[in-house]
Design an enzyme around this catalytic site. Structure first.
Site, PDB file in Angstrom:
ATOM      1  CG  HIS A  75      -2.050   0.940   1.127  1.00 58.89           C
ATOM      2  ND1 HIS A  75      -1.952   2.278   1.415  1.00 58.89           N
ATOM      3  CD2 HIS A  75      -3.329   0.723   0.732  1.00 58.89           C
ATOM      4  CE1 HIS A  75      -3.124   2.845   1.209  1.00 58.89           C
ATOM      5  NE2 HIS A  75      -3.971   1.933   0.786  1.00 58.89           N
TER       6      HIS A  75
ATOM      7  CG  ASP B  70      -8.539  -4.038  -2.449  1.00 59.26           C
ATOM      8  OD1 ASP B  70      -9.726  -3.852  -2.153  1.00 59.26           O
ATOM      9  OD2 ASP B  70      -7.807  -3.170  -2.925  1.00 59.26           O
TER      10      ASP B  70
HETATM   11  N1  ACO Z   1       4.119  -7.580  -4.802  1.00 55.24           N
HETATM   12  C1  ACO Z   1       5.447  -7.584  -4.992  1.00 55.24           C
HETATM   13  N2  ACO Z   1       6.233  -6.494  -4.862  1.00 55.24           N
HETATM   14  C2  ACO Z   1       5.637  -5.339  -4.537  1.00 55.24           C
HETATM   15  C3  ACO Z   1       4.251  -5.250  -4.327  1.00 55.24           C
HETATM   16  C4  ACO Z   1       3.476  -6.429  -4.468  1.00 55.24           C
HETATM   17  N3  ACO Z   1       2.164  -6.403  -4.281  1.00 55.24           N
HETATM   18  N4  ACO Z   1       3.929  -3.976  -4.025  1.00 55.24           N
HETATM   19  C5  ACO Z   1       5.064  -3.282  -4.047  1.00 55.24           C
HETATM   20  N5  ACO Z   1       6.107  -4.090  -4.359  1.00 55.24           N
HETATM   21  C6  ACO Z   1       7.514  -3.720  -4.439  1.00 55.24           C
HETATM   22  C7  ACO Z   1       7.800  -2.955  -5.729  1.00 55.24           C
HETATM   23  O1  ACO Z   1       8.205  -3.805  -6.762  1.00 55.24           O
HETATM   24  C8  ACO Z   1       8.899  -2.014  -5.294  1.00 55.24           C
HETATM   25  O2  ACO Z   1      10.092  -2.733  -5.287  1.00 55.24           O
HETATM   26  P1  ACO Z   1      11.512  -1.974  -5.629  1.00 55.24           P
HETATM   27  O3  ACO Z   1      11.661  -0.951  -4.556  1.00 55.24           O
HETATM   28  O4  ACO Z   1      12.520  -3.065  -5.585  1.00 55.24           O
HETATM   29  O5  ACO Z   1      11.307  -1.370  -6.991  1.00 55.24           O
HETATM   30  C9  ACO Z   1       8.557  -1.683  -3.827  1.00 55.24           C
HETATM   31  O6  ACO Z   1       7.779  -2.813  -3.372  1.00 55.24           O
HETATM   32  C10 ACO Z   1       7.729  -0.419  -3.672  1.00 55.24           C
HETATM   33  O7  ACO Z   1       6.607  -0.484  -4.560  1.00 55.24           O
HETATM   34  P2  ACO Z   1       5.953   0.774  -5.266  1.00 55.24           P
HETATM   35  O8  ACO Z   1       5.133   0.308  -6.415  1.00 55.24           O
HETATM   36  O9  ACO Z   1       7.028   1.801  -5.527  1.00 55.24           O
HETATM   37  O10 ACO Z   1       5.053   1.309  -4.101  1.00 55.24           O
HETATM   38  P3  ACO Z   1       3.785   2.206  -4.268  1.00 55.24           P
HETATM   39  O11 ACO Z   1       3.559   2.847  -2.955  1.00 55.24           O
HETATM   40  O12 ACO Z   1       3.937   3.107  -5.441  1.00 55.24           O
HETATM   41  O13 ACO Z   1       2.655   1.146  -4.636  1.00 55.24           O
HETATM   42  C11 ACO Z   1       0.755  -0.240  -4.605  1.00 55.24           C
HETATM   43  C12 ACO Z   1       1.595   0.794  -3.832  1.00 55.24           C
HETATM   44  C13 ACO Z   1       0.383   0.313  -5.987  1.00 55.24           C
HETATM   45  C14 ACO Z   1      -0.536  -0.489  -3.828  1.00 55.24           C
HETATM   46  C15 ACO Z   1       1.588  -1.539  -4.749  1.00 55.24           C
HETATM   47  O14 ACO Z   1       1.938  -2.049  -3.483  1.00 55.24           O
HETATM   48  C16 ACO Z   1       0.835  -2.602  -5.565  1.00 55.24           C
HETATM   49  O15 ACO Z   1       0.890  -2.578  -6.788  1.00 55.24           O
HETATM   50  N6  ACO Z   1       0.141  -3.574  -4.868  1.00 55.24           N
HETATM   51  C17 ACO Z   1      -0.654  -4.550  -5.544  1.00 55.24           C
HETATM   52  C18 ACO Z   1      -1.990  -3.927  -5.964  1.00 55.24           C
HETATM   53  C19 ACO Z   1      -2.917  -3.709  -4.782  1.00 55.24           C
HETATM   54  O16 ACO Z   1      -3.110  -4.571  -3.933  1.00 55.24           O
HETATM   55  N7  ACO Z   1      -3.537  -2.500  -4.751  1.00 55.24           N
HETATM   56  C20 ACO Z   1      -4.532  -2.159  -3.730  1.00 55.24           C
HETATM   57  C21 ACO Z   1      -4.119  -0.968  -2.959  1.00 55.24           C
HETATM   58  S1  ACO Z   1      -5.285  -0.696  -1.672  1.00 55.24           S
HETATM   59  C22 ACO Z   1      -6.550   0.126  -2.407  1.00 55.24           C
HETATM   60  O17 ACO Z   1      -6.488   0.715  -3.447  1.00 55.24           O
HETATM   61  C23 ACO Z   1      -7.815   0.049  -1.676  1.00 55.24           C
END
Ligand code: ACO
Length: 427
Positions: free
Chosen positions: A305, A362
């Site tokens: 998140h 979620d």
């Molecule tokens: N699985 C694996 N790796 C992940 C995940 C995941 N679900 N989420 C983040 N990471 C990793 C990224 O690859 C990144 O790695 P790096 O630093 O080596 O490049 C690091 O963790 C940070 O991730 P970002 O995408 O930069 O973090 P951000 O805060 O932008 O993203 C997000 C948050 C979009 C929710 C992300 O965690 C994601 O895509 N999760 C899966 C989708 C999801 O569950 N969304 C629901 C959010 S809750 C809502 O909307 C109600």
């Protein structure tokens, strides 16, 4: 005057005031930065930018705290109702019993749609995604309710807010009915907000529909958990659309469009699809490895998140609710076992610990919604239904804010500098 009031941040040789909220990180007020230095700030994704002042919702992502008007989400989910939370978000304080009755009655008086809107549905293909229908129908409300589109009038704003909250269950249920080829059901205002939605979705005109109180309570709780989440992508979209003076129905349609994406509201649909694809717990390590592989775009859906770097407090309530629904309906789903084990394995894994990736709201919501009988395509529509409360509350707050301006971010331009046009024949 306290030290906090006089604190400033120095950028170059200029000082910028630091402002403190009631709780949470302070902000540097850089509104004069460009005028004084000729520089912008660069912050894609707004990771360090407060776009507004708000009194609605507070999140401490490191501690896993979510408060609405100061009340912890766990207490609201356990003890209150969606209507009560809606009142709280719209009106600053929890209602008295009489205020809650009046509010619930008012909302129930707006549940019907203009009859002509039913024709609008028939323009969609039967296999249209409910979110596509929701974007269209909610935007179209502005063509039907002209008497609540004057955003300068607080009374009209409140009527539009009530209409949106009241009509969303009808709109979402009709989107579902249309996709399965069943007749639309009119609302039954003798039922609760959530009971009425269940009936309009799963009832048929040929038979009486009995609302299961455990399912009704579980869904109401899901609505509470999704009601607001401060300046997330869809809420910021609603605020940005509203900042230009667009009417509330158009603004909420914009919010629905933003919510649709798999990184936001679409994640519960994606999470359940992922759990079904994993199928059995023995395949979990394969998917964990994929999530960790930099060369694989796969992410563990329902994990991570932008704000929570701890367990999402909504996921805790969600996990408990799954058990209640399964026990009440006497169903089981191997997908829940897969989810529990996936969570356990991921939480012990160094990759997820280091990046502070925890289950979000979620991760479990899809499991419950599926057990209740909703197809995955309806999940995000339910999220939109609940989030409408937060959207309209945030939109009202923005319009009433004397500091509100049209939203207009700046950019770091890296394209070509000025050059002369060359006619096509000479290129
Ligand atoms: N699985 C694996 N790796 C992940 C995940 C995941 N679900 N989420 C983040 N990471 C990793 C990224 O690859 C990144 O790695 P790096 O630093 O080596 O490049 C690091 O963790 C940070 O991730 P970002 O995408 O930069 O973090 P951000 O805060 O932008 O993203 C997000 C948050 C979009 C929710 C992300 O965690 C994601 O895509 N999760 C899966 C989708 C999801 O569950 N969304 C629901 C959010 S809750 C809502 O909307 C109600």
């Amino acid at each position: 005057m306290s030290d906090a009031d006089t604190q400033t941040m120095t950028i170059g040789d200029k000082q910028y005031p630091v402002r403190h909220g009631s709780v949470g990180p302070a902000v540097t007020d850089i509104r004069k930065l460009y005028a004084q230095t000729g520089m912008f700030t660069y912050d894609p994704g707004f990771t360090s930018t407060a776009s507004c002042e708000s009194t609605l919702t507070y999140i401490d992502g490191d501690e896993g705290v979510l408060l609405h008007r100061g009340y912890p989400i766990g207490q609201l989910a356990e003890q209150s109702s969606f209507m009560e939370v809606a009142y709280l978000l719209l009106n600053h304080e929890l209602p008295s019993a009489a205020e809650l009755d009046k509010f619930t009655y008012t909302i129930s008086r707006h549940t019907m749609l203009h009859e002509q809107l039913a024709q609008f549905y028939r323009g969609f293909r039967r296999d249209a995604h409910p979110m596509a229908i929701m974007c269209g129908v909610v935007g179209a409300l502005s063509a039907f309710y002209h008497d609540s589109t004057d955003i300068a009038d607080p009374h009209q704003r409140m009527i539009a807010s009530h209409r949106l909250i009241a009509k969303m269950p009808t709109i979402a249920a009709m989107a579902y009915k249309y996709s399965v080829g069943q007749p639309f059901l009119y609302p039954d205002n003798s039922l609760s907000y959530t009971g009425n939605f269940l009936r309009m979705t799963f009832g048929v005109p040929a038979e009486p529909y009995e609302v299961n109180p455990v399912v009704e309570r579980a869904l109401d709780r899901i609505f509470i958990l999704h009601a607001d989440h401060e300046q997330n992508a869809s809420t910021s979209t609603v605020r940005l659309a509203g900042s230009s003076g667009a009417n509330p129905f158009a603004c909420i349609a914009a919010g629905i469009a933003c919510l649709w994406g798999p990184a936001h509201g679409g994640a519960n649909e994606a999470a359940l699809n992922m759990l079904r694809e994993i199928g059995t717990p023995d395949r979990i390590p394969e998917y964990i490895a994929r999530a960790k592989d930099k060369n694989d775009p796969f992410r563990l859906m329902g994990f991570g998140h932008r704000v929570y770097k701890n367990y999402d407090p909504r996921a805790t309530v969600m996990q408990k609710t799954v058990r209640e629904v399964f026990d009440s309906l006497g169903v089981s789903d191997p997908v829940f076992e897969t989810a529990l084990q996936l969570e356990e394995i991921a939480l012990k894994d160094e990759y997820f610990a280091e990046k502070k990736l925890f289950p979000n709201v979620d991760f479990y919501s899809g499991v419950i919604l599926s057990a209740i009988g909703f197809p995955t395509t309806m999940f995000t529509a339910l999220f939109a239904l609940a989030r409408t409360v937060g959207w309209v509350a945030q939109w009202n707050e923005m319009i009433s804010d004397p500091e509100q301006k049209i939203g207009r971010p700046r950019q770091l331009y890296t394209g070509p500098t000025q050059r002369d046009y060359v006619p096509v024949g000479e290129r």
